[in-house]
Design an enzyme around this catalytic site. Structure first.
Site, PDB file in Angstrom:
ATOM      1  N   ASP A  28       6.682   0.314  10.028  1.00 40.24           N
ATOM      2  CA  ASP A  28       6.787  -0.008   8.607  1.00 40.24           C
ATOM      3  C   ASP A  28       5.352  -0.093   8.087  1.00 40.24           C
ATOM      4  O   ASP A  28       4.413  -0.301   8.866  1.00 40.24           O
ATOM      5  CB  ASP A  28       7.519  -1.341   8.443  1.00 40.24           C
ATOM      6  CG  ASP A  28       7.496  -1.852   7.025  1.00 40.24           C
ATOM      7  OD1 ASP A  28       7.945  -1.112   6.130  1.00 40.24           O
ATOM      8  OD2 ASP A  28       7.005  -2.978   6.809  1.00 40.24           O
ATOM      9  N   ASP A  30       4.072  -1.883   4.688  1.00 36.71           N
ATOM     10  CA  ASP A  30       3.689  -3.139   4.049  1.00 36.71           C
ATOM     11  C   ASP A  30       4.209  -4.334   4.848  1.00 36.71           C
ATOM     12  O   ASP A  30       5.398  -4.457   5.101  1.00 36.71           O
ATOM     13  CB  ASP A  30       4.217  -3.185   2.616  1.00 36.71           C
ATOM     14  CG  ASP A  30       3.694  -2.024   1.786  1.00 36.71           C
ATOM     15  OD1 ASP A  30       2.499  -1.729   1.862  1.00 36.71           O
ATOM     16  OD2 ASP A  30       4.504  -1.401   1.070  1.00 36.71           O
TER      17      ASP A  30
END
Length: 195
Positions: A28, A30
């Protein structure tokens, strides 16, 4: 979906048995590779998470391909442009010290697309692009949607919580690690089977 290629301690709970050496690691963006700045379109606000560069360097040294799978609903909400997202991704790739492939979902949750995590589309696309099978992949993220997307494709999920991660997401995660380097150590360790 867009492909943007840039040059540039707590005990673990184990998922179902998977090989000790993953064919690829997906991250991922953020909250996992960089600090989560909501709807960030400013490359100057990119701050890598502790050990993010070291984690990617370790994977490069092992010859393990990587990709980033990221929900960016700010595009669909009209808060970000594709150009701004590409600029942030380019900055992150630069601070992480090398080429990073980014797969981005621009949709808002109400769109009901198949790419927005927890749906599996981004992960399927990333695996296809890397030429790997999803069950031979590890997905590292900071929220439950990352773990649900991993489960949806049969990948191994490792949660690295932040202060924003909800308790129930931590409790439900198949594996939890305190940081990215610990997550990689788990990803390369022999699985112990379901908890």
């Amino acid at each position: 979906m867009s492909l943007d290629v840039m040059e540039a301690p707590r005990p673990a709970r184990r998922a179902a048995a998977v090989p000790a050496r993953p064919e690829a690691v997906l991250f991922d963006r953020d909250g996992t590779l960089c600090r989560d700045v909501p709807y960030n379109g400013d490359p100057q606000r990119v701050v890598p998470m502790p050990a993010a560069a070291a984690a990617l360097r370790q994977l490069r040294q092992r010859g393990i391909p990587t990709a980033v799978v990221s929900n960016q609903s700010g595009i669909g909400r009209g808060l970000l442009t594709w150009e701004a997202v590409h600029a942030v991704n380019a900055r992150l790739a630069a601070v992480l010290g090398g080429a990073v492939a980014f797969h981005v979902c621009p949709h808002v949750p109400a769109d009901g697309c198949g790419c927005r995590k927890p749906a599996p589309g981004l992960l399927v696309t990333a695996c296809h692009t890397l030429g790997v099978r999803p069950p031979r992949v590890v997905m590292i993220g900071d929220i439950g949607a990352d773990m649900a997307a991993a489960a949806a494709v049969g990948a191994r999920g490792v949660l690295v919580p932040t202060p924003a991660t909800r308790r129930e997401e931590i409790a439900a995660a198949p594996e939890v690690a305190p940081d990215l380097l610990a997550a990689l150590a788990q990803a390369f360790s022999a699985p112990r089977g379901p908890a």
